[in-house]
Write a protein that holds these residues in place. Structure first.
Motif, PDB file in Angstrom:
ATOM      1  N   ILE A  47       0.362   4.917   0.283  1.00 51.66           N
ATOM      2  CA  ILE A  47      -0.120   5.862   1.295  1.00 51.66           C
ATOM      3  C   ILE A  47       0.659   5.701   2.600  1.00 51.66           C
ATOM      4  O   ILE A  47       1.041   6.686   3.246  1.00 51.66           O
ATOM      5  N   ARG A  48       0.916   4.466   2.977  1.00 51.62           N
ATOM      6  CA  ARG A  48       1.690   4.203   4.198  1.00 51.62           C
ATOM      7  C   ARG A  48       3.082   4.816   4.099  1.00 51.62           C
ATOM      8  O   ARG A  48       3.553   5.482   5.034  1.00 51.62           O
ATOM      9  N   THR A  49       3.740   4.593   2.965  1.00 50.57           N
ATOM     10  CA  THR A  49       5.087   5.132   2.776  1.00 50.57           C
ATOM     11  C   THR A  49       5.071   6.654   2.757  1.00 50.57           C
ATOM     12  O   THR A  49       5.963   7.309   3.315  1.00 50.57           O
ATOM     13  N   CYS A  50       4.054   7.218   2.129  1.00 49.82           N
ATOM     14  CA  CYS A  50       3.927   8.674   2.066  1.00 49.82           C
ATOM     15  C   CYS A  50       3.853   9.284   3.468  1.00 49.82           C
ATOM     16  O   CYS A  50       4.519  10.273   3.763  1.00 49.82           O
ATOM     17  N   ALA A  62       8.157   3.940  -3.126  1.00 48.34           N
ATOM     18  CA  ALA A  62       8.889   4.008  -1.866  1.00 48.34           C
ATOM     19  C   ALA A  62      10.295   4.561  -2.082  1.00 48.34           C
ATOM     20  O   ALA A  62      10.774   5.400  -1.304  1.00 48.34           O
ATOM     21  N   ILE A  63      10.957   4.110  -3.141  1.00 44.88           N
ATOM     22  CA  ILE A  63      12.302   4.612  -3.448  1.00 44.88           C
ATOM     23  C   ILE A  63      12.259   6.107  -3.757  1.00 44.88           C
ATOM     24  O   ILE A  63      13.074   6.892  -3.259  1.00 44.88           O
ATOM     25  N   ALA A  64      11.283   6.502  -4.563  1.00 43.04           N
ATOM     26  CA  ALA A  64      11.164   7.912  -4.939  1.00 43.04           C
ATOM     27  C   ALA A  64      10.871   8.789  -3.720  1.00 43.04           C
ATOM     28  O   ALA A  64      11.454   9.877  -3.558  1.00 43.04           O
ATOM     29  N   MET A  65       9.987   8.315  -2.854  1.00 44.38           N
ATOM     30  CA  MET A  65       9.656   9.113  -1.668  1.00 44.38           C
ATOM     31  C   MET A  65      10.835   9.220  -0.709  1.00 44.38           C
ATOM     32  O   MET A  65      11.012  10.247  -0.043  1.00 44.38           O
ATOM     33  N   TRP A  66      11.643   8.170  -0.640  1.00 47.76           N
ATOM     34  CA  TRP A  66      12.844   8.257   0.189  1.00 47.76           C
ATOM     35  C   TRP A  66      13.796   9.324  -0.353  1.00 47.76           C
ATOM     36  O   TRP A  66      14.376  10.100   0.408  1.00 47.76           O
ATOM     37  N   ILE A 112      -4.093   4.782 -10.651  1.00 49.34           N
ATOM     38  CA  ILE A 112      -3.734   3.571  -9.913  1.00 49.34           C
ATOM     39  C   ILE A 112      -5.014   3.036  -9.282  1.00 49.34           C
ATOM     40  O   ILE A 112      -5.667   3.726  -8.497  1.00 49.34           O
ATOM     41  N   THR A 113      -5.381   1.819  -9.634  1.00 41.70           N
ATOM     42  CA  THR A 113      -6.668   1.273  -9.215  1.00 41.70           C
ATOM     43  C   THR A 113      -6.564   0.170  -8.165  1.00 41.70           C
ATOM     44  O   THR A 113      -7.553  -0.141  -7.511  1.00 41.70           O
ATOM     45  N   ASP A 114      -5.391  -0.423  -8.014  1.00 41.69           N
ATOM     46  CA  ASP A 114      -5.247  -1.545  -7.098  1.00 41.69           C
ATOM     47  C   ASP A 114      -5.189  -1.055  -5.642  1.00 41.69           C
ATOM     48  O   ASP A 114      -4.277  -0.296  -5.275  1.00 41.69           O
ATOM     49  N   PRO A 115      -6.143  -1.449  -4.792  1.00 40.36           N
ATOM     50  CA  PRO A 115      -6.177  -0.964  -3.406  1.00 40.36           C
ATOM     51  C   PRO A 115      -4.944  -1.340  -2.588  1.00 40.36           C
ATOM     52  O   PRO A 115      -4.520  -0.565  -1.728  1.00 40.36           O
ATOM     53  N   GLN A 116      -4.357  -2.518  -2.859  1.00 36.86           N
ATOM     54  CA  GLN A 116      -3.177  -2.937  -2.100  1.00 36.86           C
ATOM     55  C   GLN A 116      -1.991  -2.035  -2.407  1.00 36.86           C
ATOM     56  O   GLN A 116      -1.289  -1.569  -1.499  1.00 36.86           O
ATOM     57  N   ASN A 117      -1.762  -1.773  -3.690  1.00 36.44           N
ATOM     58  CA  ASN A 117      -0.679  -0.860  -4.064  1.00 36.44           C
ATOM     59  C   ASN A 117      -0.919   0.534  -3.507  1.00 36.44           C
ATOM     60  O   ASN A 117       0.000   1.186  -2.998  1.00 36.44           O
ATOM     61  N   ALA A 118      -2.161   0.995  -3.614  1.00 36.93           N
ATOM     62  CA  ALA A 118      -2.494   2.323  -3.112  1.00 36.93           C
ATOM     63  C   ALA A 118      -2.238   2.422  -1.613  1.00 36.93           C
ATOM     64  O   ALA A 118      -1.657   3.406  -1.126  1.00 36.93           O
ATOM     65  N   GLY A 119      -2.666   1.398  -0.874  1.00 40.85           N
ATOM     66  CA  GLY A 119      -2.459   1.410   0.567  1.00 40.85           C
ATOM     67  C   GLY A 119      -0.987   1.429   0.941  1.00 40.85           C
ATOM     68  O   GLY A 119      -0.568   2.151   1.861  1.00 40.85           O
ATOM     69  N   ASN A 120      -0.174   0.636   0.229  1.00 40.49           N
ATOM     70  CA  ASN A 120       1.270   0.632   0.488  1.00 40.49           C
ATOM     71  C   ASN A 120       1.888   1.995   0.219  1.00 40.49           C
ATOM     72  O   ASN A 120       2.743   2.469   0.983  1.00 40.49           O
TER      73      ASN A 120
END
Length: 239
Positions: free
Chosen positions: A107-110, A225-229, A97-105
């Motif tokens: 990480i926040r959910t994690c 996010a769904i998977a982590m929930w 995964i290379t997109d910083p925005q997706n990665a940041g989202n």
């Protein structure tokens, strides 16, 4: 953080700072010490136009070289695994995964849903930069991060120690019906290519998110996010 100039870059490498990568101007050559230290530590040296170096450093007096240093340290993957076992929890595996925005989202959910950290490959992965820090709302400072040359080899070691590898990908079983075995590595792949074949072959479970809409696809950060929930609900039943 950016540092520039030959000697500062060399000293950052010698001091084992969390260097993301080295940028070198096309019309200059990196010092021998930089090449040697980068090779030893598996750090990428990238050639760019001199103008790019000047834009990032804000000066022409940069000697044609800069280092991008991560705002967070990286830990050995064994330490990340130990944390997952001690907590009987999970960590994210972000497969190319290379997109910083997706990665940041993600990480926040994690962090919100109790994950212990993130495992990622050294190549074709996102940098932990200002965009990631902002998108994560600072969650990067509360999680552990590890980079490895081979996700397959690292995850094989995790499985041999008793952990489970769970992949979120199309064509798997309904994620709502699964029973997560903890600790687990929760694997998410890039939106374009999905999870690597070598990692997919290691999976104890491949899970899919059911959808009924006409678009029939989710952004990776939404799917994550769904998977982590779903994993987090396992913690809720324990408490």
């Amino acid at each position: 953080m950016i540092i520039y100039g030959k000697n500062p870059v060399i000293e950052a490498l010698r001091a084992n700072k969390p260097v993301e990568k080295i940028l070198v101007a096309h019309d200059s050559h990196p010092p021998y010490q930089v090449v040697k230290l980068c090779k030893e530590r598996g750090i990428k040296i990238q050639r760019v136009p001199r103008q790019r170096i000047e834009e990032l450093t804000g000066t022409k007096k940069n000697q044609g070289i800069l280092a991008l240093i991560s705002p967070v340290p990286f830990i050995p993957y064994q330490q990340l695994f130990k944390m997952a076992f001690e907590k009987k929890g999970y960590f994210l595996v972000l497969d190319h995964i290379t997109d910083p925005q997706n990665a940041g989202n993600l990480i926040r959910t994690c962090e919100v849903f109790g994950g212990v950290g993130v495992l990622m490959p050294k190549d074709r992965s996102f940098p932990i930069n200002q965009t990631v820090v902002k998108a994560s709302s600072g969650a990067v400072f509360y999680l552990a991060f590890s980079r490895v040359p081979s996700l397959k080899k690292a995850l094989e070691e995790f499985k041999n120690a008793g952990g489970s590898v769970v992949v979120v990908e199309r064509g798997g079983e309904d994620i709502r019906e699964t029973n997560f075995e903890l600790p687990c590595a929760l694997v998410l792949g890039s939106e374009g290519e999905g999870v690597s074949k070598s990692v997919l072959e290691l999976a104890d479970k491949v899970l899919s998110i059911p959808m009924v809409g006409k678009v029939n696809s989710l952004n990776v950060s939404s799917a994550g996010a769904i998977a982590m929930w779903e994993v987090f609900k396992k913690f809720l039943t324990k408490s």
